[in-house]
Design a protein around this motif. Structure first.
Motif, PDB file in Angstrom:
ATOM      1  N   THR A 281     -32.994  16.631 -43.319  1.00 29.00           N
ATOM      2  CA  THR A 281     -33.255  16.655 -44.754  1.00 29.00           C
ATOM      3  C   THR A 281     -32.713  15.376 -45.378  1.00 29.00           C
ATOM      4  N   CYS A 282     -33.574  14.628 -46.057  1.00 29.67           N
ATOM      5  CA  CYS A 282     -33.172  13.363 -46.664  1.00 29.67           C
ATOM      6  C   CYS A 282     -32.514  13.612 -48.019  1.00 29.67           C
ATOM      7  N   HIS A 283     -31.923  12.567 -48.585  1.00 29.36           N
ATOM      8  CA  HIS A 283     -31.191  12.709 -49.836  1.00 29.36           C
ATOM      9  C   HIS A 283     -32.109  13.084 -50.999  1.00 29.36           C
ATOM     10  N   ASP A 284     -33.407  12.760 -50.881  1.00 29.50           N
ATOM     11  CA  ASP A 284     -34.332  13.104 -51.966  1.00 29.50           C
ATOM     12  C   ASP A 284     -34.941  14.489 -51.796  1.00 29.50           C
ATOM     13  N   SER A 287     -37.922  16.687 -46.012  1.00 24.83           N
ATOM     14  CA  SER A 287     -37.404  17.024 -44.689  1.00 24.83           C
ATOM     15  C   SER A 287     -38.504  16.884 -43.648  1.00 24.83           C
TER      16      SER A 287
END
Length: 348
Positions: A281-284, A287
C-alpha cells in the motif's frame, strides 16, 4: 615519542616507538590505505601469485597494489594525478615521478591474481551472532544475487571477452560485466564475488561461489535461482535455503502441513512449499499485490512458522541495497577505465 607523567612528586618518562612505512609507502594517502591493507598483506599476495619483481625497481610490486587501489578511489584522475595523491605527503624526499607508461607496465606486471587474492582475504561476514538482523534462529542469512550494470569501455578486447547485451533497438552502448556476489544480508558485507561474461548466465557464476556456503548459513534467493539442479548443489553444501519459485510451477505434494504449506521435492531435495499473497500500500492509498511461492529446506513448520519465513524473505532486498551502494555511491555510475580484460579484472 616521549610522554611525561607526574605521579605525586615523581616524574616518569615513558617512551614508545611507532613504526611507519618509508619512502613511497610513508604516511599520507598511501598511509591511509596501509591501515586497511598492511604492507605484509600486500607483499604476501604479490609473492603467493608470483608477481614480485626480479630486480630492484623504482616501482616495486607492492607499490602497484596500492596504486591500483588508489586508482579506483580516484576514478576521475589520470595516472599521474593518482600518483600525486599517493605521494602528496612525501614532499622533500626527492621522489622520482614515474611516467604513465611505467605505471601502465606496473599494472601489467602485476596482473589480476594478487588483487583477487587480496579480495578473498578481506571479504567475509562481518556480523557477530548477536548483531541485529544477522541471524535467523541459528542460521546466518546470506543471499545470492547478480548485477549487470557495471559498464566498461567498448574496446575490441573488452567486447571480445564480454560481448554486448541485446536491447530493444539493437545492442547496448557499452559492454557490461556480469557480477555475482554472496552477501551477508544483515550487514551487506560481501562474502565472495565472481564475474565475467553475461552470456554465461547468473547460475553459472553463482556455482563458483557455492564453496563458500556451509551448515551455518541460510541462503535467500530470487526466482532466477530456482533450477532444481542448482538447488541440489546448494543443499549439498549443508546450507539451508529459502528461494522464490515461479507461482505457475507445479511441484509434487508429498504431505500437507497444518499451516497451509506442504512438503515436496525439487532437484531431489525434500523441501517445504509456502504460498503467500503480498500486498503493498503506497502513501497515497493505492495498493498492488502479487503471489509468492517460496521453497525452503526448513521443513519444520513449528520451529519455522510460515509468516516468519515470508517476512524473512524480504531481507533478500538488502542485497539490492548493497548493489545500490556499489553502483551509485562507490562507482557513481561511471564506466571502468581499463581497455583490456586483465585491467578490468584488477578494477573489479
Amino acid at each position: 615519542m616521549p610522554v611525561q607523567c607526574a605521579i605525586g612528586s615523581a616524574v616518569t618518562a615513558i617512551t614508545w616507538t611507532i613504526t611507519v612505512a618509508a619512502g613511497v609507502l610513508a604516511p599520507g594517502h598511501l598511509g591511509e590505505l596501509t591501515r586497511i591493507v598492511p604492507l605484509e598483506l600486500a607483499d604476501a599476495v604479490v609473492a603467493e601469485n608470483g608477481a614480485g619483481e626480479r630486480r630492484r625497481r623504482l616501482l616495486p610490486s607492492r607499490v602497484g597494489i596500492y596504486f591500483v587501489l588508489a586508482m579506483c578511489l580516484f576514478p576521475g584522475t589520470g595516472y599521474l594525478g593518482v600518483w600525486a595523491k599517493l605521494t602528496a605527503a612525501l614532499g622533500g624526499l626527492g621522489l622520482a615521478v614515474p611516467s604513465p607508461r611505467a605505471l601502465r607496465d606496473l599494472r601489467r606486471r602485476l596482473g589480476p591474481a594478487p588483487f583477487r587474492a587480496l579480495f578473498e582475504v578481506l571479504a567475509g561476514p562481518l556480523g557477530g551472532p548477536r548483531t541485529p538482523g544477522v541471524m535467523f534462529g541459528r542460521y546466518r542469512t546470506v543471499a545470492f544475487d547478480g548485477c549487470k550494470s557495471v559498464k566498461v569501455p567498448g574496446t575490441p578486447r573488452n567486447r571480445g571477452w564480454l560481448g554486448k547485451l541485446n536491447a530493444a533497438l539493437g545492442v547496448t552502448g557499452y559492454p557490461v560485466i556480469q557480477l555475482m556476489t554472496l552477501c551477508e544480508t544483515g550487514t551487506r558485507a560481501l562474502i565472495g564475488a565472481a564475474f565475467g561474461s553475461p552470456a554465461d548466465g547468473e547460475i553459472t557464476w553463482a556455482r563458483k561461489l557455492c564453496h563458500l556456503l556451509d551448515e551455518s548459513m541460510l541462503v535467500l534467493m530470487d526466482r532466477g535461482f530456482d533450477a532444481g539442479k542448482f538447488l541440489a548443489e546448494v543443499a549439498a553444501t549443508r546450507a539451508q535455503f529459502l528461494v522464490r519459485v515461479k507461482c505457475g510451477r507445479r511441484l509434487p505434494v508429498l504431505a500437507h502441513l497444518p499451516d497451509g504449506s506442504f512438503l515436496s521435492l525439487i532437484g531431489g531435495v525434500k523441501v517445504r512449499v509456502i504460498t503467500a499473497s503480498v500486498t503493498v500500500t503506497c502513501h497515497d492509498g493505492t495498493s498492488y499485490g502479487d503471489s509468492y511461492q517460496l521453497v525452503t529446506t526448513l521443513a519444520d513448520h513449528r520451529a519455522y512458522p510460515a509468516p516468519a519465513l515470508i517476512t524473512l524473505y524480504h531481507e533478500r532486498w538488502e542485497h539490492e541495497i548493497a548493489y545500490l551502494a556499489l553502483r551509485h555511491t562507490l562507482l557513481g555510475g561511471r564506466v571502468l577505465r581499463s581497455g583490456d580484460p586483465a585491467g578490468l579484472q584488477q578494477e573489479m
